[in-house]
Design a protein around this motif. Sequence first.
Motif, PDB file in Angstrom:
ATOM      1  N   TYR A  89       0.838  -1.201   0.000  1.00 55.74           N
ATOM      2  CA  TYR A  89       0.000   0.000   0.000  1.00 55.74           C
ATOM      3  C   TYR A  89       0.874   1.252   0.000  1.00 55.74           C
ATOM      4  CZ  TYR A  89      -4.236   2.671   0.929  1.00 55.74           C
ATOM      5  OH  TYR A  89      -5.297   3.540   0.834  1.00 55.74           O
ATOM      6  N   LYS A  90       1.886   1.275   0.854  1.00 57.07           N
ATOM      7  CA  LYS A  90       2.794   2.415   0.950  1.00 57.07           C
ATOM      8  C   LYS A  90       3.518   2.651  -0.373  1.00 57.07           C
ATOM      9  CE  LYS A  90       7.043   2.451   2.907  1.00 57.07           C
ATOM     10  NZ  LYS A  90       7.831   3.323   2.075  1.00 57.07           N
ATOM     11  N   ASN A  91       3.846   1.571  -1.047  1.00 54.73           N
ATOM     12  CA  ASN A  91       4.531   1.680  -2.336  1.00 54.73           C
ATOM     13  C   ASN A  91       3.550   1.865  -3.498  1.00 54.73           C
ATOM     14  OD1 ASN A  91       7.192   1.524  -1.370  1.00 54.73           O
ATOM     15  ND2 ASN A  91       6.950  -0.671  -1.090  1.00 54.73           N
ATOM     16  N   LEU A  92       2.275   2.042  -3.163  1.00 54.23           N
ATOM     17  CA  LEU A  92       1.210   2.281  -4.133  1.00 54.23           C
ATOM     18  C   LEU A  92       1.051   1.126  -5.116  1.00 54.23           C
ATOM     19  CD1 LEU A  92       1.960   6.063  -4.765  1.00 54.23           C
ATOM     20  CD2 LEU A  92       0.445   5.055  -3.048  1.00 54.23           C
ATOM     21  N   ASP A  93       1.362  -0.067  -4.642  1.00 51.10           N
ATOM     22  CA  ASP A  93       1.228  -1.289  -5.436  1.00 51.10           C
ATOM     23  C   ASP A  93      -0.059  -1.991  -5.000  1.00 51.10           C
ATOM     24  OD1 ASP A  93       1.427  -3.653  -6.802  1.00 51.10           O
ATOM     25  OD2 ASP A  93       3.451  -4.139  -6.118  1.00 51.10           O
ATOM     26  N   PHE A  94      -1.167  -1.510  -5.496  1.00 48.83           N
ATOM     27  CA  PHE A  94      -2.469  -1.994  -5.044  1.00 48.83           C
ATOM     28  C   PHE A  94      -2.759  -3.418  -5.512  1.00 48.83           C
ATOM     29  CE2 PHE A  94      -2.735   2.628  -4.921  1.00 48.83           C
ATOM     30  CZ  PHE A  94      -3.022   2.788  -3.581  1.00 48.83           C
ATOM     31  N   GLU A  95      -2.181  -3.818  -6.629  1.00 46.85           N
ATOM     32  CA  GLU A  95      -2.350  -5.212  -7.070  1.00 46.85           C
ATOM     33  C   GLU A  95      -1.723  -6.168  -6.059  1.00 46.85           C
ATOM     34  OE1 GLU A  95      -1.278  -6.075 -11.119  1.00 46.85           O
ATOM     35  OE2 GLU A  95      -2.186  -4.215 -11.825  1.00 46.85           O
ATOM     36  N   GLN A  96      -0.551  -5.818  -5.552  1.00 47.15           N
ATOM     37  CA  GLN A  96       0.105  -6.648  -4.551  1.00 47.15           C
ATOM     38  C   GLN A  96      -0.683  -6.606  -3.238  1.00 47.15           C
ATOM     39  OE1 GLN A  96       2.711  -8.678  -5.092  1.00 47.15           O
ATOM     40  NE2 GLN A  96       2.477  -9.444  -3.022  1.00 47.15           N
ATOM     41  N   ALA A  97      -1.171  -5.443  -2.870  1.00 41.49           N
ATOM     42  CA  ALA A  97      -1.957  -5.314  -1.639  1.00 41.49           C
ATOM     43  C   ALA A  97      -3.206  -6.194  -1.708  1.00 41.49           C
ATOM     44  CB  ALA A  97      -2.345  -3.859  -1.398  1.00 41.49           C
ATOM     45  N   LEU A 125      -9.521  -1.230  -2.526  1.00 39.27           N
ATOM     46  CA  LEU A 125      -8.182  -1.037  -3.077  1.00 39.27           C
ATOM     47  C   LEU A 125      -8.226  -0.567  -4.523  1.00 39.27           C
ATOM     48  CD1 LEU A 125      -6.489  -4.115  -1.435  1.00 39.27           C
ATOM     49  CD2 LEU A 125      -5.980  -1.714  -0.959  1.00 39.27           C
ATOM     50  N   ARG A 126      -9.187  -1.052  -5.274  1.00 36.38           N
ATOM     51  CA  ARG A 126      -9.338  -0.584  -6.667  1.00 36.38           C
ATOM     52  C   ARG A 126      -9.717   0.896  -6.699  1.00 36.38           C
ATOM     53  NH1 ARG A 126     -12.242  -5.789  -7.139  1.00 36.38           N
ATOM     54  NH2 ARG A 126     -10.618  -7.269  -7.702  1.00 36.38           N
ATOM     55  N   GLN A 127     -10.557   1.312  -5.769  1.00 36.00           N
ATOM     56  CA  GLN A 127     -10.918   2.732  -5.676  1.00 36.00           C
ATOM     57  C   GLN A 127      -9.695   3.575  -5.316  1.00 36.00           C
ATOM     58  OE1 GLN A 127     -14.041   2.738  -2.775  1.00 36.00           O
ATOM     59  NE2 GLN A 127     -15.589   1.987  -4.213  1.00 36.00           N
ATOM     60  N   GLN A 128      -8.872   3.067  -4.393  1.00 39.25           N
ATOM     61  CA  GLN A 128      -7.661   3.780  -4.012  1.00 39.25           C
ATOM     62  C   GLN A 128      -6.703   3.905  -5.193  1.00 39.25           C
ATOM     63  OE1 GLN A 128      -6.866   5.277  -0.845  1.00 39.25           O
ATOM     64  NE2 GLN A 128      -9.075   5.057  -0.948  1.00 39.25           N
ATOM     65  N   ALA A 129      -6.591   2.864  -5.977  1.00 42.25           N
ATOM     66  CA  ALA A 129      -5.714   2.892  -7.151  1.00 42.25           C
ATOM     67  C   ALA A 129      -6.180   3.966  -8.136  1.00 42.25           C
ATOM     68  CB  ALA A 129      -5.683   1.523  -7.819  1.00 42.25           C
ATOM     69  N   LEU A 145       6.265  11.375  -1.653  1.00 43.04           N
ATOM     70  CA  LEU A 145       6.151  11.609  -0.206  1.00 43.04           C
ATOM     71  C   LEU A 145       5.569  10.384   0.507  1.00 43.04           C
ATOM     72  CD1 LEU A 145       4.861  15.297  -0.035  1.00 43.04           C
ATOM     73  CD2 LEU A 145       7.109  14.434   0.670  1.00 43.04           C
ATOM     74  N   ILE A 146       4.558   9.786  -0.100  1.00 41.35           N
ATOM     75  CA  ILE A 146       3.936   8.591   0.484  1.00 41.35           C
ATOM     76  C   ILE A 146       4.936   7.442   0.498  1.00 41.35           C
ATOM     77  CG2 ILE A 146       2.155   6.831   0.131  1.00 41.35           C
ATOM     78  CD1 ILE A 146       0.383   9.111  -1.005  1.00 41.35           C
ATOM     79  N   GLN A 147       5.613   7.244  -0.603  1.00 47.01           N
ATOM     80  CA  GLN A 147       6.546   6.125  -0.719  1.00 47.01           C
ATOM     81  C   GLN A 147       7.767   6.280   0.188  1.00 47.01           C
ATOM     82  OE1 GLN A 147       6.920   6.347  -4.975  1.00 47.01           O
ATOM     83  NE2 GLN A 147       5.489   4.665  -5.280  1.00 47.01           N
ATOM     84  N   ASP A 148       8.128   7.514   0.521  1.00 49.22           N
ATOM     85  CA  ASP A 148       9.301   7.756   1.365  1.00 49.22           C
ATOM     86  C   ASP A 148       9.006   7.611   2.858  1.00 49.22           C
ATOM     87  OD1 ASP A 148      10.852   8.197  -0.848  1.00 49.22           O
ATOM     88  OD2 ASP A 148      10.853  10.389  -0.670  1.00 49.22           O
ATOM     89  N   GLU A 149       7.739   7.481   3.231  1.00 48.73           N
ATOM     90  CA  GLU A 149       7.405   7.349   4.647  1.00 48.73           C
ATOM     91  C   GLU A 149       8.014   6.069   5.218  1.00 48.73           C
ATOM     92  OE1 GLU A 149       3.131   7.800   4.439  1.00 48.73           O
ATOM     93  OE2 GLU A 149       3.343   9.815   5.267  1.00 48.73           O
ATOM     94  N   ILE A 150       8.312   6.117   6.508  1.00 45.03           N
ATOM     95  CA  ILE A 150       8.961   4.996   7.188  1.00 45.03           C
ATOM     96  C   ILE A 150       7.902   4.203   7.961  1.00 45.03           C
ATOM     97  CG2 ILE A 150      10.683   4.339   8.919  1.00 45.03           C
ATOM     98  CD1 ILE A 150      12.007   7.133   8.189  1.00 45.03           C
ATOM     99  N   LEU A 151       7.772   2.934   7.611  1.00 41.65           N
ATOM    100  CA  LEU A 151       6.812   2.032   8.244  1.00 41.65           C
ATOM    101  C   LEU A 151       7.526   1.216   9.312  1.00 41.65           C
ATOM    102  CD1 LEU A 151       4.014   0.539   8.288  1.00 41.65           C
ATOM    103  CD2 LEU A 151       5.019  -1.018   6.616  1.00 41.65           C
ATOM    104  N   ARG A 152       6.922   1.157  10.503  1.00 39.09           N
ATOM    105  CA  ARG A 152       7.469   0.329  11.582  1.00 39.09           C
ATOM    106  C   ARG A 152       6.325  -0.439  12.226  1.00 39.09           C
ATOM    107  NH1 ARG A 152       8.596   0.272  17.108  1.00 39.09           N
ATOM    108  NH2 ARG A 152       7.606   2.265  17.521  1.00 39.09           N
TER     109      ARG A 152
END
Length: 133
Positions: free
Chosen positions: A40-48, A60-64, A77-84
């Motif tokens: 999701y963070k990497n905007l890869d909705f197919e993988q999500a 998820l299709r709506q988000q895409a 900016l979204i992709q650079d966020e740090i997930l923990r």
Amino acid sequence: MRLFARVGLVLALVSLVLLASCAQGGTPAQTVGENYLMAYKNLDFEQAEKNATAESREFLRQQATFVSGMSQEKMKLIQDEILRIVRTEEKGETARVIYTLTSPNDLSPAIEEYIDLVKVASEWKVVASVNPL
């Protein structure tokens, strides 16, 4: 003597494989949750979608579709966020993965968020109903 050496080598290799798989850490629910969040963070909705319930795939299709209209700067900016991943709480057929997401330059305290999971045919799946990020 060679037989013992080969058996020892095989046992050592099996032990290393098992140790490596355990060292990755996390429960199956946590792994599915983390895979979903990273996709999701990497905007890869197919993988999500692969880690989501059937009902969640429409979301998820709506988000895409929404993201396809975003500027490249906003996407970065979204992709650079740090997930923990903070922790995972499992109760029978449900689980919750608690995580934080922060911007690299953000000095404010991280706020804990969560996603819920359910078991579907013995596999953990994310129940996506709102934007987790």
